[in-house]
Design a protein around this motif. Structure first.
Motif, PDB file in Angstrom:
ATOM      1  N   MET A   1     -30.796   3.887   7.522  1.00 50.05           N
ATOM      2  CA  MET A   1     -29.613   3.465   6.958  1.00 50.05           C
ATOM      3  C   MET A   1     -29.678   2.670   5.699  1.00 50.05           C
ATOM      4  O   MET A   1     -30.653   1.625   5.530  1.00 50.05           O
ATOM      5  CB  MET A   1     -29.018   2.378   8.043  1.00 50.05           C
ATOM      6  N   VAL A   2     -28.765   2.976   4.723  1.00 48.52           N
ATOM      7  CA  VAL A   2     -28.817   2.316   3.483  1.00 48.52           C
ATOM      8  C   VAL A   2     -28.089   1.090   3.585  1.00 48.52           C
ATOM      9  O   VAL A   2     -28.692   0.115   3.289  1.00 48.52           O
ATOM     10  CB  VAL A   2     -28.137   3.268   2.533  1.00 48.52           C
ATOM     11  N   PHE A   3     -26.886   0.967   3.946  1.00 44.76           N
ATOM     12  CA  PHE A   3     -26.154  -0.198   4.610  1.00 44.76           C
ATOM     13  C   PHE A   3     -24.847   0.011   5.282  1.00 44.76           C
ATOM     14  O   PHE A   3     -24.652   1.320   5.586  1.00 44.76           O
ATOM     15  CB  PHE A   3     -25.423  -0.832   3.058  1.00 44.76           C
ATOM     16  N   GLU A   4     -24.070  -0.766   5.674  1.00 46.46           N
ATOM     17  CA  GLU A   4     -22.915  -0.637   6.428  1.00 46.46           C
ATOM     18  C   GLU A   4     -21.921  -1.466   6.036  1.00 46.46           C
ATOM     19  O   GLU A   4     -21.851  -2.277   5.032  1.00 46.46           O
ATOM     20  CB  GLU A   4     -23.139  -0.829   8.020  1.00 46.46           C
ATOM     21  N   THR A   5     -20.572  -1.042   6.495  1.00 48.71           N
ATOM     22  CA  THR A   5     -19.395  -1.756   6.015  1.00 48.71           C
ATOM     23  C   THR A   5     -18.734  -2.001   7.338  1.00 48.71           C
ATOM     24  O   THR A   5     -19.347  -1.702   8.328  1.00 48.71           O
ATOM     25  CB  THR A   5     -18.373  -0.548   5.112  1.00 48.71           C
ATOM     26  N   PRO A   6     -17.354  -2.806   7.313  1.00 47.83           N
ATOM     27  CA  PRO A   6     -16.776  -2.915   8.412  1.00 47.83           C
ATOM     28  C   PRO A   6     -16.895  -1.720   9.463  1.00 47.83           C
ATOM     29  O   PRO A   6     -16.712  -1.907  10.654  1.00 47.83           O
ATOM     30  CB  PRO A   6     -15.606  -3.410   8.039  1.00 47.83           C
ATOM     31  N   ARG A   7     -16.167  -0.588   8.996  1.00 47.08           N
ATOM     32  CA  ARG A   7     -16.064   0.590   9.950  1.00 47.08           C
ATOM     33  C   ARG A   7     -17.088   1.870   9.778  1.00 47.08           C
ATOM     34  O   ARG A   7     -17.039   2.640  10.339  1.00 47.08           O
ATOM     35  CB  ARG A   7     -14.729   1.258   9.442  1.00 47.08           C
ATOM     36  N   LEU A   8     -18.106   1.764   8.930  1.00 45.69           N
ATOM     37  CA  LEU A   8     -18.900   2.836   8.353  1.00 45.69           C
ATOM     38  C   LEU A   8     -20.255   2.352   8.428  1.00 45.69           C
ATOM     39  O   LEU A   8     -20.700   1.386   8.154  1.00 45.69           O
ATOM     40  CB  LEU A   8     -18.367   3.330   6.890  1.00 45.69           C
ATOM     41  N   ILE A   9     -21.222   3.435   8.556  1.00 41.51           N
ATOM     42  CA  ILE A   9     -22.629   3.571   8.331  1.00 41.51           C
ATOM     43  C   ILE A   9     -22.891   4.808   7.256  1.00 41.51           C
ATOM     44  O   ILE A   9     -22.613   5.563   7.241  1.00 41.51           O
ATOM     45  CB  ILE A   9     -23.436   3.622   9.689  1.00 41.51           C
ATOM     46  N   LEU A  10     -23.701   4.046   6.350  1.00 43.14           N
ATOM     47  CA  LEU A  10     -23.930   4.975   5.183  1.00 43.14           C
ATOM     48  C   LEU A  10     -25.748   5.000   5.395  1.00 43.14           C
ATOM     49  O   LEU A  10     -26.334   4.010   5.414  1.00 43.14           O
ATOM     50  CB  LEU A  10     -23.664   4.598   3.997  1.00 43.14           C
ATOM     51  N   ARG A  11     -26.233   6.359   5.419  1.00 42.12           N
ATOM     52  CA  ARG A  11     -27.501   6.617   5.507  1.00 42.12           C
ATOM     53  C   ARG A  11     -28.215   7.784   4.635  1.00 42.12           C
ATOM     54  O   ARG A  11     -27.459   8.414   4.032  1.00 42.12           O
ATOM     55  CB  ARG A  11     -27.903   6.893   7.042  1.00 42.12           C
ATOM     56  N   ARG A  12     -29.494   7.826   4.467  1.00 39.73           N
ATOM     57  CA  ARG A  12     -29.860   9.038   3.678  1.00 39.73           C
ATOM     58  C   ARG A  12     -29.877  10.214   4.576  1.00 39.73           C
ATOM     59  O   ARG A  12     -29.786  10.175   6.020  1.00 39.73           O
ATOM     60  CB  ARG A  12     -31.069   8.673   3.371  1.00 39.73           C
ATOM     61  N   PHE A  13     -29.500  11.454   3.697  1.00 38.06           N
ATOM     62  CA  PHE A  13     -29.358  12.870   4.505  1.00 38.06           C
ATOM     63  C   PHE A  13     -30.926  13.037   4.595  1.00 38.06           C
ATOM     64  O   PHE A  13     -31.825  12.596   3.992  1.00 38.06           O
ATOM     65  CB  PHE A  13     -28.945  13.685   3.532  1.00 38.06           C
TER      66      PHE A  13
END
Length: 165
Positions: A1-13
């Motif tokens: 995981m790179v970071f998260e927001t209130p509703r989302l998770i962003l991660r490396r492909f």
């Protein structure tokens, strides 16, 4: 995981994500305002991953897969990409159609800009959208980037926005 927001998770492909990328980039509406060809095969998706997306990670930049926290469903990508031909860091985002208009692109883009300045200590972030892509242009402004000029980049008429820390 790179970071998260209130509703989302962003991660490396990863290379295991070829099917997700193929699903996203095979929709003509998703690519309507872009200069990219539609992806038609997993081999083409793997080529994009290996030659465009994954190499950016060595600089802690890149396009990151976006998943909903509630269901872990893949909805698109957002991230920062170094464009050596322009010597700039580009903010980009792309969502599958069924997730348009729900505020996800804004949420991902806003947190990506914050991450770029506060974690990566970037000096300037640039964003561009096709002059007719009103939804994307609105997001660039909402996340704080300032309109600079209209120009043609990658054979597309675009509006360029920029924010410097």
């Amino acid at each position: 995981m790179v970071f998260e927001t209130p509703r989302l998770i962003l991660r490396r492909f990863t290379e295991a994500d070829t099917g997700l990328l193929l699903q996203l980039n095979s929709d003509p509406e998703v690519l309507k305002y872009l200069h990219e060809p539609l992806l038609e095969t997993e081999e083409q998706a793997m080529h994009v991953l290996q030659n465009i997306i994954l190499p950016q990670y060595k600089n802690n930049l890149g396009r990151w897969a976006i998943h909903l926290k509630t269901s872990n469903e893949f909805i698109g990508w957002c991230g920062l990409k170094y464009r050596p031909e322009l010597d700039e860091i580009d903010l980009g985002y792309r969502l599958m159609q069924q997730y348009w208009g729900k505020g996800y692109a804004f949420e991902a883009a806003k947190h990506t800009v914050d991450y770029g300045f506060n974690q990566l200590h970037l000096k300037t972030i640039t964003g561009r959208a096709h002059i007719e892509n009103t939804a994307s242009l609105r997001i660039l402004g909402k996340v704080g980037l300032q309109f600079i000029k209209e120009e043609v980049v990658d054979d597309c008429p675009v509006k360029t926005f920029m924010l410097s820390k």
